[in-house]
Design a protein around this motif. Structure first.
Motif, PDB file in Angstrom:
ATOM      1  N   GLY A   1      -5.350  -8.681  -4.983  1.00 43.19           N
ATOM      2  CA  GLY A   1      -4.532  -7.794  -5.508  1.00 43.19           C
ATOM      3  C   GLY A   1      -5.296  -6.370  -5.371  1.00 43.19           C
ATOM      4  O   GLY A   1      -4.605  -5.421  -5.643  1.00 43.19           O
ATOM      5  N   GLY A   2      -6.768  -6.412  -5.452  1.00 40.52           N
ATOM      6  CA  GLY A   2      -7.308  -5.271  -5.467  1.00 40.52           C
ATOM      7  C   GLY A   2      -6.921  -4.313  -4.141  1.00 40.52           C
ATOM      8  O   GLY A   2      -7.385  -3.180  -4.366  1.00 40.52           O
ATOM      9  N   ILE A   3      -6.470  -4.887  -3.266  1.00 42.99           N
ATOM     10  CA  ILE A   3      -6.106  -4.142  -2.028  1.00 42.99           C
ATOM     11  C   ILE A   3      -5.293  -2.641  -2.562  1.00 42.99           C
ATOM     12  O   ILE A   3      -5.520  -1.883  -1.992  1.00 42.99           O
ATOM     13  CB  ILE A   3      -5.325  -5.017  -0.962  1.00 42.99           C
ATOM     14  CG1 ILE A   3      -6.350  -5.872  -0.593  1.00 42.99           C
ATOM     15  CG2 ILE A   3      -4.533  -3.917  -0.096  1.00 42.99           C
ATOM     16  CD1 ILE A   3      -5.636  -6.743   0.574  1.00 42.99           C
TER      17      ILE A   3
ATOM     18  N   ILE B   1       7.874  -6.359   3.250  1.00 42.87           N
ATOM     19  CA  ILE B   1       7.397  -4.881   3.746  1.00 42.87           C
ATOM     20  C   ILE B   1       6.172  -4.963   4.168  1.00 42.87           C
ATOM     21  O   ILE B   1       5.253  -4.991   3.203  1.00 42.87           O
ATOM     22  CB  ILE B   1       7.953  -3.856   2.748  1.00 42.87           C
ATOM     23  CG1 ILE B   1       9.402  -3.846   2.550  1.00 42.87           C
ATOM     24  CG2 ILE B   1       7.515  -2.471   3.529  1.00 42.87           C
ATOM     25  CD1 ILE B   1       9.892  -2.934   1.295  1.00 42.87           C
ATOM     26  N   PRO B   2       5.608  -4.484   5.391  1.00 45.19           N
ATOM     27  CA  PRO B   2       4.356  -4.599   5.615  1.00 45.19           C
ATOM     28  C   PRO B   2       3.569  -3.834   4.887  1.00 45.19           C
ATOM     29  O   PRO B   2       3.725  -2.455   4.432  1.00 45.19           O
ATOM     30  CB  PRO B   2       4.235  -4.081   7.410  1.00 45.19           C
ATOM     31  CG  PRO B   2       5.630  -4.482   7.726  1.00 45.19           C
ATOM     32  CD  PRO B   2       6.633  -4.233   6.454  1.00 45.19           C
ATOM     33  N   LEU B   3       2.393  -4.131   4.403  1.00 45.01           N
ATOM     34  CA  LEU B   3       1.441  -3.365   3.441  1.00 45.01           C
ATOM     35  C   LEU B   3       1.294  -2.091   3.721  1.00 45.01           C
ATOM     36  O   LEU B   3       0.916  -1.041   2.930  1.00 45.01           O
ATOM     37  CB  LEU B   3       0.464  -4.249   2.973  1.00 45.01           C
ATOM     38  CG  LEU B   3      -0.167  -4.127   1.694  1.00 45.01           C
ATOM     39  CD1 LEU B   3       0.867  -4.561   0.618  1.00 45.01           C
ATOM     40  CD2 LEU B   3      -1.370  -4.910   1.381  1.00 45.01           C
TER      41      LEU B   3
ATOM     42  N   ARG C   1      15.220  -6.794  -6.993  1.00 44.56           N
ATOM     43  CA  ARG C   1      13.686  -6.763  -7.336  1.00 44.56           C
ATOM     44  C   ARG C   1      12.834  -6.444  -6.221  1.00 44.56           C
ATOM     45  O   ARG C   1      12.949  -6.879  -5.190  1.00 44.56           O
ATOM     46  CB  ARG C   1      13.419  -8.116  -7.687  1.00 44.56           C
ATOM     47  CG  ARG C   1      11.971  -8.570  -8.332  1.00 44.56           C
ATOM     48  CD  ARG C   1      11.542 -10.005  -8.240  1.00 44.56           C
ATOM     49  NE  ARG C   1      10.302 -10.294  -8.772  1.00 44.56           N
ATOM     50  CZ  ARG C   1       9.648 -11.223  -8.663  1.00 44.56           C
ATOM     51  NH1 ARG C   1      10.120 -12.357  -8.062  1.00 44.56           N
ATOM     52  NH2 ARG C   1       8.438 -11.594  -9.075  1.00 44.56           N
ATOM     53  N   MET C   2      11.968  -5.503  -6.726  1.00 45.38           N
ATOM     54  CA  MET C   2      10.847  -5.069  -5.539  1.00 45.38           C
ATOM     55  C   MET C   2       9.556  -5.556  -6.217  1.00 45.38           C
ATOM     56  O   MET C   2       9.289  -5.163  -7.445  1.00 45.38           O
ATOM     57  CB  MET C   2      10.947  -3.675  -5.186  1.00 45.38           C
ATOM     58  CG  MET C   2      12.120  -2.961  -4.476  1.00 45.38           C
ATOM     59  SD  MET C   2      12.141  -1.374  -4.599  1.00 45.38           S
ATOM     60  CE  MET C   2      10.793  -0.817  -3.451  1.00 45.38           C
ATOM     61  N   TYR C   3       8.706  -6.277  -5.473  1.00 43.59           N
ATOM     62  CA  TYR C   3       7.438  -6.625  -6.137  1.00 43.59           C
ATOM     63  C   TYR C   3       6.078  -6.669  -5.172  1.00 43.59           C
ATOM     64  O   TYR C   3       6.552  -7.129  -4.099  1.00 43.59           O
ATOM     65  CB  TYR C   3       7.630  -7.645  -7.055  1.00 43.59           C
ATOM     66  CG  TYR C   3       7.945  -8.969  -6.229  1.00 43.59           C
ATOM     67  CD1 TYR C   3       6.721 -10.321  -6.092  1.00 43.59           C
ATOM     68  CD2 TYR C   3       9.161  -9.449  -5.463  1.00 43.59           C
ATOM     69  CE1 TYR C   3       7.174 -11.345  -5.275  1.00 43.59           C
ATOM     70  CE2 TYR C   3       9.287 -10.453  -4.937  1.00 43.59           C
ATOM     71  CZ  TYR C   3       8.425 -11.327  -4.581  1.00 43.59           C
ATOM     72  OH  TYR C   3       8.400 -12.653  -4.028  1.00 43.59           O
ATOM     73  N   PHE C   4       5.031  -6.611  -6.038  1.00 46.68           N
ATOM     74  CA  PHE C   4       3.744  -6.899  -5.160  1.00 46.68           C
ATOM     75  C   PHE C   4       3.473  -8.066  -5.815  1.00 46.68           C
ATOM     76  O   PHE C   4       3.054  -8.176  -6.909  1.00 46.68           O
ATOM     77  CB  PHE C   4       2.951  -6.008  -5.376  1.00 46.68           C
ATOM     78  CG  PHE C   4       1.580  -6.124  -4.729  1.00 46.68           C
ATOM     79  CD1 PHE C   4       1.237  -6.353  -3.429  1.00 46.68           C
ATOM     80  CD2 PHE C   4       0.407  -5.948  -5.376  1.00 46.68           C
ATOM     81  CE1 PHE C   4       0.155  -6.300  -2.917  1.00 46.68           C
ATOM     82  CE2 PHE C   4      -0.946  -6.072  -5.038  1.00 46.68           C
ATOM     83  CZ  PHE C   4      -1.050  -6.450  -3.792  1.00 46.68           C
ATOM     84  N   TYR C   5       3.014  -9.262  -4.999  1.00 45.64           N
ATOM     85  CA  TYR C   5       2.379 -10.298  -5.203  1.00 45.64           C
ATOM     86  C   TYR C   5       1.178 -10.235  -5.062  1.00 45.64           C
ATOM     87  O   TYR C   5       0.634 -10.355  -3.825  1.00 45.64           O
ATOM     88  CB  TYR C   5       3.132 -11.522  -4.523  1.00 45.64           C
ATOM     89  CG  TYR C   5       2.673 -13.093  -4.929  1.00 45.64           C
ATOM     90  CD1 TYR C   5       2.327 -13.159  -6.236  1.00 45.64           C
ATOM     91  CD2 TYR C   5       2.612 -13.912  -3.861  1.00 45.64           C
ATOM     92  CE1 TYR C   5       1.955 -14.628  -6.562  1.00 45.64           C
ATOM     93  CE2 TYR C   5       2.117 -15.270  -4.122  1.00 45.64           C
ATOM     94  CZ  TYR C   5       1.767 -15.448  -5.692  1.00 45.64           C
ATOM     95  OH  TYR C   5       1.255 -16.762  -5.840  1.00 45.64           O
ATOM     96  N   GLU C   6       0.312 -10.267  -6.078  1.00 44.61           N
ATOM     97  CA  GLU C   6      -1.069 -10.096  -5.940  1.00 44.61           C
ATOM     98  C   GLU C   6      -2.036 -11.070  -5.367  1.00 44.61           C
ATOM     99  O   GLU C   6      -2.598 -10.986  -4.570  1.00 44.61           O
ATOM    100  CB  GLU C   6      -1.921  -9.684  -7.238  1.00 44.61           C
ATOM    101  CG  GLU C   6      -1.483  -8.454  -7.768  1.00 44.61           C
ATOM    102  CD  GLU C   6      -2.405  -7.737  -8.932  1.00 44.61           C
ATOM    103  OE1 GLU C   6      -3.464  -8.577  -8.987  1.00 44.61           O
ATOM    104  OE2 GLU C   6      -2.264  -6.908  -9.569  1.00 44.61           O
ATOM    105  N   ASN C   7      -1.473 -12.620  -5.574  1.00 45.88           N
ATOM    106  CA  ASN C   7      -2.095 -13.558  -5.150  1.00 45.88           C
ATOM    107  C   ASN C   7      -2.245 -13.694  -3.452  1.00 45.88           C
ATOM    108  O   ASN C   7      -3.481 -14.025  -2.909  1.00 45.88           O
ATOM    109  CB  ASN C   7      -1.649 -14.780  -5.517  1.00 45.88           C
ATOM    110  CG  ASN C   7      -1.536 -14.981  -6.956  1.00 45.88           C
ATOM    111  OD1 ASN C   7      -1.018 -14.205  -7.748  1.00 45.88           O
ATOM    112  ND2 ASN C   7      -2.466 -15.913  -7.740  1.00 45.88           N
TER     113      ASN C   7
ATOM    114  N   SER D   1      -1.355 -10.824  -1.710  1.00 48.61           N
ATOM    115  CA  SER D   1      -1.019  -9.266  -1.200  1.00 48.61           C
ATOM    116  C   SER D   1       0.193  -9.042  -0.363  1.00 48.61           C
ATOM    117  O   SER D   1      -0.030  -8.460   0.728  1.00 48.61           O
ATOM    118  CB  SER D   1      -2.536  -8.773  -0.314  1.00 48.61           C
ATOM    119  OG  SER D   1      -3.562  -8.914  -1.094  1.00 48.61           O
ATOM    120  N   ASP D   2       1.211  -9.398  -0.908  1.00 45.91           N
ATOM    121  CA  ASP D   2       2.560  -9.345  -0.262  1.00 45.91           C
ATOM    122  C   ASP D   2       3.405  -8.338  -0.980  1.00 45.91           C
ATOM    123  O   ASP D   2       3.335  -8.562  -2.257  1.00 45.91           O
ATOM    124  CB  ASP D   2       3.124 -10.684  -0.090  1.00 45.91           C
ATOM    125  CG  ASP D   2       2.810 -11.540   1.090  1.00 45.91           C
ATOM    126  OD1 ASP D   2       2.059 -10.977   1.986  1.00 45.91           O
ATOM    127  OD2 ASP D   2       3.043 -12.878   1.086  1.00 45.91           O
TER     128      ASP D   2
END
Length: 440
Positions: free
Chosen positions: A256-258, A298-300, A368-374, A376-377
């Motif tokens: 998730g540091g990305i 969505i591409p990072l 729902r919009m979300y960043f899944y740290e595990n 990096s999605d």
């Protein structure tokens, strides 16, 4: 002489007026821009036309400030590359004195147009912010005396000289880049984020009012490509570094540091286009298909390169699913295996979803919009994409609305619809990306 007032953004946008003057088929004899603050994206809007004019014989000059961190190192590097176009940096090192004028001048043989106001050479200053300016148009030769008087009064800015104004060449650029009081793009964004007041997505924040306002013009495609390419390379570098550190055991690095890292640059797009992958809730495979119907990644690089557009990170809240509370994924999974916390950053903005070509397919809802740290999605979930028959290769166009009731619109166009071919031109396949995506 004609005088008109410019009340941005609801009356006119100074950026459109100025760009219109530059686009006039009769080339100007001189173009002068004086601005306290300068933004990288904004000068890319002007770059092509100003270079064309200079090549055609127009005298082009920019006079810019570096006070209050309003102009970044990257802007200085870019402008220095515009040589032989003249760029002067205006700075008085006396304490408590700031270079703060904003003047835009387009001169032709029969007319001279001056735009003087509060508008900096930034997307906010030229398009989005509340700004006030006056447009003075001098007809020649009738208004020659008035024009001469105006240019004489403003000569300190229009024709700057030493000791407080210096020509930006490579030697001077090197000296400026070494200074800690001139920020990088990343440092500028951090300062702006810290200074931000109010939250449009928070209904509880009633200290200030809200009204929809026009946005900026579409960015030049070459600038968007430049930012996406640079940020994609930076993301790959961060991922490789995190993986190497984790494998070596020297330190524990969360994927998730990305998203915590600072992007190299940002864009302010009008809309985002993306080809769909599977929407049927298939079991996840190497291609990254979701097990939730209607969920899409969505591409990072698209998120990282347009953080304000996606409301990142201000609107997202942390949620953790503790590993100790999770069930084993398989019956034969080792019960002693360490269970890792699932870490999410969530936002539930209001979307208006529609299917192009079918007026009955339209719905407004929280998505729902979300960043899944595990892993990096970055994902969003809209079941309508499945129920309306969305298939791989269909395209969604997601547009930030911010009208006080809707945050995003999401239009789905099927491969069989005539509009699909036009939208497909925005969808470019990036490095390690199996689907096309892009902005306008």
């Amino acid at each position: 002489m004609q005088v008109r007032f410019v009340a941005q953004p609801h009356g006119s946008q100074l950026g459109k007026l100025f760009l219109s003057e530059l686009a006039n088929p009769q080339p100007p004899t001189a173009v002068t821009i004086v601005s306290a603050f300068v933004a990288r994206a904004t000068i890319h809007r002007l770059k092509s036309r100003l270079r064309e004019l200079h090549a055609a014989g127009t005298k082009v000059r920019l006079v810019i400030g570096v006070d209050m961190g309003g102009t970044s190192k990257e802007v200085l590097q870019e402008l220095c590359s515009w040589s032989p176009i003249e760029v002067f940096v205006f700075k008085n090192k006396k304490a408590g004195v700031t270079f703060h004028p904003k003047i835009y001048v387009v001169e032709r043989h029969h007319v001279a147009d001056f735009f003087v106001g509060s508008n900096n050479l930034t997307d906010g200053g030229l398009f989005k912010n509340y700004e006030g300016a006056v447009h003075l148009s001098y007809s020649l030769p009738a208004d020659a005396a008035s024009l001469t008087a105006a240019k004489s009064e403003l000569s300190k800015f229009l024709t700057p000289d030493a000791p407080v104004a210096k020509l930006l060449d490579k030697e001077y650029l090197t000296k400026l880049l070494a200074r800690s009081d001139i920020p990088s793009e990343a440092e500028s964004r951090q300062r702006a984020r810290t200074a931000k007041v109010g939250s449009p997505s928070s209904a509880a924040d009633d200290a200030f009012g809200f009204e929809p306002t026009p946005g900026a013009l579409e960015l030049p495609p070459n600038y968007q490509d430049l930012v996406l390419t640079a940020n994609s390379a930076k993301l790959s570098e961060i991922k490789k570094g995190a993986k190497k550190a984790a494998q070596s055991g020297t330190k524990k690095v969360k994927k998730g540091g990305i998203m915590a890292a600072e992007p190299l640059a940002q864009i302010a797009p009008v809309s985002f286009y993306m080809e769909l992958n599977a929407t049927d809730g298939a079991k996840p495979k190497a291609g990254g298909k979701s097990n939730i119907p209607g969920e899409q990644r969505i591409p990072l690089p698209a998120i990282w390169s347009a953080q304000d557009y996606w409301g990142w990170p201000d609107n997202y809240t942390l949620s953790i699913n503790p590993g100790a509370n999770r069930k084993r994924a398989k019956k034969d999974e080792d019960p002693n295996k360490e269970k890792v916390d699932r870490i999410y950053r969530n936002w539930y903005p209001v979307w208006e979803l529609s299917l192009v070509g079918d007026a009955t397919k339209r719905v407004r809802k929280a998505v729902r919009m979300y960043f899944y740290e595990n892993s990096s999605d970055f994902r969003f979930t809209a079941g309508e994409l499945k129920s309306w028959g969305g298939e791989p290769g269909d395209i969604v166009k997601i547009t930030r609305v911010d009208d006080g009731t809707v945050d995003f619109s999401c239009e789905l166009v099927k491969k069989t619809h005539p509009l699909h071919a036009k939208w497909a031109t925005y969808c470019k396949t990036g490095e390690k990306t199996d689907r096309g995506f892009g902005f306008d």
